[in-house]
Enzyme design. Structure first.
Site, mmCIF file in Angstrom:
data_model
loop_
_atom_site.group_PDB
_atom_site.id
_atom_site.type_symbol
_atom_site.label_atom_id
_atom_site.label_comp_id
_atom_site.label_asym_id
_atom_site.label_seq_id
_atom_site.Cartn_x
_atom_site.Cartn_y
_atom_site.Cartn_z
ATOM 1 N N HIS A 61 0.879 -1.057 0.001
ATOM 2 C CA HIS A 61 0.095 -0.075 -0.111
ATOM 3 C C HIS A 61 0.873 1.329 -0.028
ATOM 4 C CE1 HIS A 61 -3.980 -1.863 1.445
ATOM 5 N NE2 HIS A 61 -3.512 -2.613 0.528
ATOM 6 N N GLU A 63 1.359 3.908 2.035
ATOM 7 C CA GLU A 63 1.925 4.149 3.260
ATOM 8 C C GLU A 63 3.326 3.373 3.388
ATOM 9 O OE1 GLU A 63 -1.148 3.544 2.816
ATOM 10 O OE2 GLU A 63 -2.467 4.414 4.106
ATOM 11 N N CYS A 89 -5.517 1.843 6.047
ATOM 12 C CA CYS A 89 -6.338 0.277 6.378
ATOM 13 C C CYS A 89 -5.803 -0.073 7.619
ATOM 14 C CB CYS A 89 -6.121 -0.326 5.138
ATOM 15 S SG CYS A 89 -4.477 -1.323 5.143
ATOM 16 N N SER A 181 -17.395 11.676 -38.858
ATOM 17 C CA SER A 181 -16.689 12.037 -37.558
ATOM 18 C C SER A 181 -15.396 11.593 -37.657
ATOM 19 C CB SER A 181 -17.495 11.358 -36.252
ATOM 20 O OG SER A 181 -17.268 9.917 -36.627
ATOM 21 N N ARG A 197 -8.166 3.794 -23.034
ATOM 22 C CA ARG A 197 -8.851 2.311 -23.166
ATOM 23 C C ARG A 197 -8.034 1.361 -22.559
ATOM 24 N NH1 ARG A 197 -9.678 2.698 -30.036
ATOM 25 N NH2 ARG A 197 -11.564 3.904 -29.959
ATOM 26 N N LEU A 217 -12.124 -0.629 -31.019
ATOM 27 C CA LEU A 217 -12.212 -0.169 -29.502
ATOM 28 C C LEU A 217 -10.955 -0.896 -28.980
ATOM 29 C CD1 LEU A 217 -16.199 -0.401 -28.840
ATOM 30 C CD2 LEU A 217 -14.632 1.616 -29.606
ATOM 31 N N GLU A 309 -17.891 5.155 -25.639
ATOM 32 C CA GLU A 309 -17.613 5.756 -26.910
ATOM 33 C C GLU A 309 -18.650 5.418 -27.693
ATOM 34 O OE1 GLU A 309 -13.507 5.634 -28.438
ATOM 35 O OE2 GLU A 309 -12.912 4.319 -26.822
ATOM 36 N N GLY A 311 -22.383 7.004 -29.770
ATOM 37 C CA GLY A 311 -23.076 8.355 -30.455
ATOM 38 C C GLY A 311 -24.225 9.004 -29.541
HETATM 39 C C1 AOF Z 1 -4.343 2.091 2.665
HETATM 40 N N1 AOF Z 1 -3.464 2.279 1.523
HETATM 41 O O1 AOF Z 1 -2.722 2.145 -0.600
HETATM 42 C C2 AOF Z 1 -4.565 1.187 -0.179
HETATM 43 C C3 AOF Z 1 -5.539 0.848 0.698
HETATM 44 O O2 AOF Z 1 -6.052 -6.447 0.246
HETATM 45 P P1 AOF Z 1 -5.441 -5.305 0.501
HETATM 46 O O3 AOF Z 1 -4.633 -5.489 1.666
HETATM 47 O O4 AOF Z 1 -4.674 -4.928 -0.858
HETATM 48 O O5 AOF Z 1 -6.488 -4.327 0.939
HETATM 49 C C4 AOF Z 1 -7.473 -3.763 0.092
HETATM 50 C C5 AOF Z 1 -8.086 -2.650 0.655
HETATM 51 O O6 AOF Z 1 -7.327 -1.580 1.572
HETATM 52 C C6 AOF Z 1 -8.936 -1.694 -0.185
HETATM 53 O O7 AOF Z 1 -10.147 -2.181 -0.616
HETATM 54 C C7 AOF Z 1 -9.071 -0.284 0.469
HETATM 55 O O8 AOF Z 1 -10.224 -0.373 1.413
HETATM 56 C C8 AOF Z 1 -7.738 -0.354 1.261
HETATM 57 N N2 AOF Z 1 -6.986 0.337 0.205
HETATM 58 N N3 AOF Z 1 -5.386 1.258 1.865
HETATM 59 O O9 AOF Z 1 -4.193 2.353 3.635
HETATM 60 C C9 AOF Z 1 -3.532 1.863 0.333
HETATM 61 N N4 AOF Z 1 -4.631 0.874 -1.435
HETATM 62 ZN ZN ZN Z 2 -3.158 -0.132 3.678
#
Ligand code: AOF
Ligand code: ZN
Length: 383
Positions: A61, A63, A89, A181, A197, A217, A309, A311
């Site tokens: 993540h 942090e 989290c 277009s 895309r 596409l 994408e 009309g």
């Molecule tokens: C954070 N920092 O950079 C992200 C968070 O299965 P995991 O461990 O990857 O957790 C996924 C969940 O954690 C995601 O659904 C969201 O609630 C949170 N994501 N949290 O502190 C992060 N990517």
């Molecule tokens: Zn996290």
């Protein structure tokens, strides 16, 4: 420090975090884009000790990435501030809780742009506060708040974030009266579309566009295709020609057709033989129930971002059903000045400006002489 100075610093740091977060678009979904900056405030200045973002689904993540960056630079985060776009989290998911990493690094303060509504991951604010860390929520950076929009929208609304894209003349026309277009926007704008895309989960078009343009596409001329979008045709009466490019390329990239429930199953067979998924979909009158189809795409396919994408017909239906979350309009330096020329939606009668759909401007960007205008739905995000 006074409040204004603090807000200015928060905005600057969270803008950096948001920019980092958005680098991973297409690599982390259905998980959120998250960015983090760790720094030490000295007067009106911040010494940045480290920064990072959630790079890839299932990996570290934001942090943790930012704290690793501090370590790599030999910086001690004790007592420092962590600015993060989404609440850290507190759960063991695919990775350990970010709250633990922040506590181990002994940061003194955490500044958050948006609460994480994901029930399993929630509780970061409470855990950090209980451990004596100062925690603040701030709306100083709109970018940091809105970078989580698609993730939070999908969690709360149970449908994907829908991005409508079109190229238009200065006077708002997407094609001439005869339907011509190609090409309104320039090749730099078109490359930008191809890049998009390659980062979304699905691309939606209508039977009208398939009959008129026979589009592929697919994402072409893009250095790094991050995910292969499912190409979907909204086609109530199943009129898609079996010879069209979409159907013919179904082995290379998935194709799905939404036709109305009740269309004879044998009509679907030639498509299915070529690997196309024909989905008998609920209808409202003689139209596909787009809301329910999008919900299915979100639950069954975990789709976070859907690009439209199409009309005037399909775009108009989506606007009327209030299903468009973001607009990307590429404005090309030309005037059509024909009242019969096509505009992006033609399904509503609107007498008063009080009845129009309203958006807020998220960003403007120039591609040569074209301008990309990005709007998002008016929201109460950050409340
Ligand atoms: C954070 N920092 O950079 C992200 C968070 O299965 P995991 O461990 O990857 O957790 C996924 C969940 O954690 C995601 O659904 C969201 O609630 C949170 N994501 N949290 O502190 C992060 N990517
Ligand atoms: Zn996290």
């Amino acid at each position: 420090m006074n409040d204004r100075a603090q807000r200015r610093i928060d905005a600057r740091m969270l803008d950096i975090a948001a920019r980092l977060a958005s680098r991973a678009r297409g690599d982390v979904e259905p998980d959120p884009l998250v960015g983090c900056v760790v720094g030490r405030v000295r007067g009106d200045e911040v010494e940045i000790l480290g920064a990072g973002h959630h790079r890839r689904f299932g990996e570290a993540h934001a942090e943790v990435e930012a704290l690793r960056d501090c370590q790599a630079r030999g910086a001690d985060a004790t007592g420092a501030t962590a600015w993060v776009t989404l609440e850290p989290c507190a759960h063991f998911g695919k990775t350990p809780p970010c709250v633990n990493a922040l506590l181990e690094a002994r940061v003194g303060e955490v500044v958050i742009a948006r609460r994480d509504p994901h029930v399993e991951a929630a509780g970061g604010y409470e855990k950090l506060t209980a451990a004596g860390v100062r925690v603040r929520f701030t709306d100083a950076s709109a970018n940091a708040i809105h970078v989580s929009d698609p993730f939070i929208h999908r969690l709360q609304e149970k449908r994907p974030w829908v991005i409508a894209k079109w190229a238009q003349s200065i006077d708002g026309r997407i094609a001439t009266r005869t339907g011509e277009s190609k090409w309104i926007s320039n090749d730099r704008s078109r490359l930008d579309v191809h890049r998009l895309r390659s980062r979304v989960d699905a691309i939606l078009t209508g039977i009208g566009t398939v009959l008129k343009d026979d589009p592929m596409l697919t994402a072409r001329d893009v250095r790094c295709v991050r995910r292969t979008a499912r190409r979907i045709v909204v086609d109530p009466r199943l009129e898609t020609p079996v010879e069209c490019k979409l159907v013919q390329s179904a082995q290379a990239a998935p194709v799905e057709i939404w036709c109305a429930e009740g269309v004879a199953p044998e009509k679907a067979r030639p498509f299915e033989e070529r690997g196309v998924d024909v989905i008998a979909s609920p209808v409202i009158g003689d139209r596909i129930d787009l809301r329910r189809c999008l919900e299915r795409l979100s639950t069954e396919r975990e789709a976070t971002n859907v690009l439209v994408e199409a009309g005037a017909g399909l775009l108009g239906a989506l606007f009327q059903a209030d299903l468009i979350d973001e607009v990307r309009a590429y404005v090309a330096p030309m005037l059509v000045t024909d009242r019969e020329a096509m505009s992006p939606g033609q399904s509503a009668v609107v007498d008063s400006l009080s009845d129009v759909a309203r958006f807020e401007l998220a960003e403007t960007r120039r591609f040569g002489d074209d301008v990309r205008l990005r709007y998002r739905r008016l929201s109460n995000a950050g409340d």
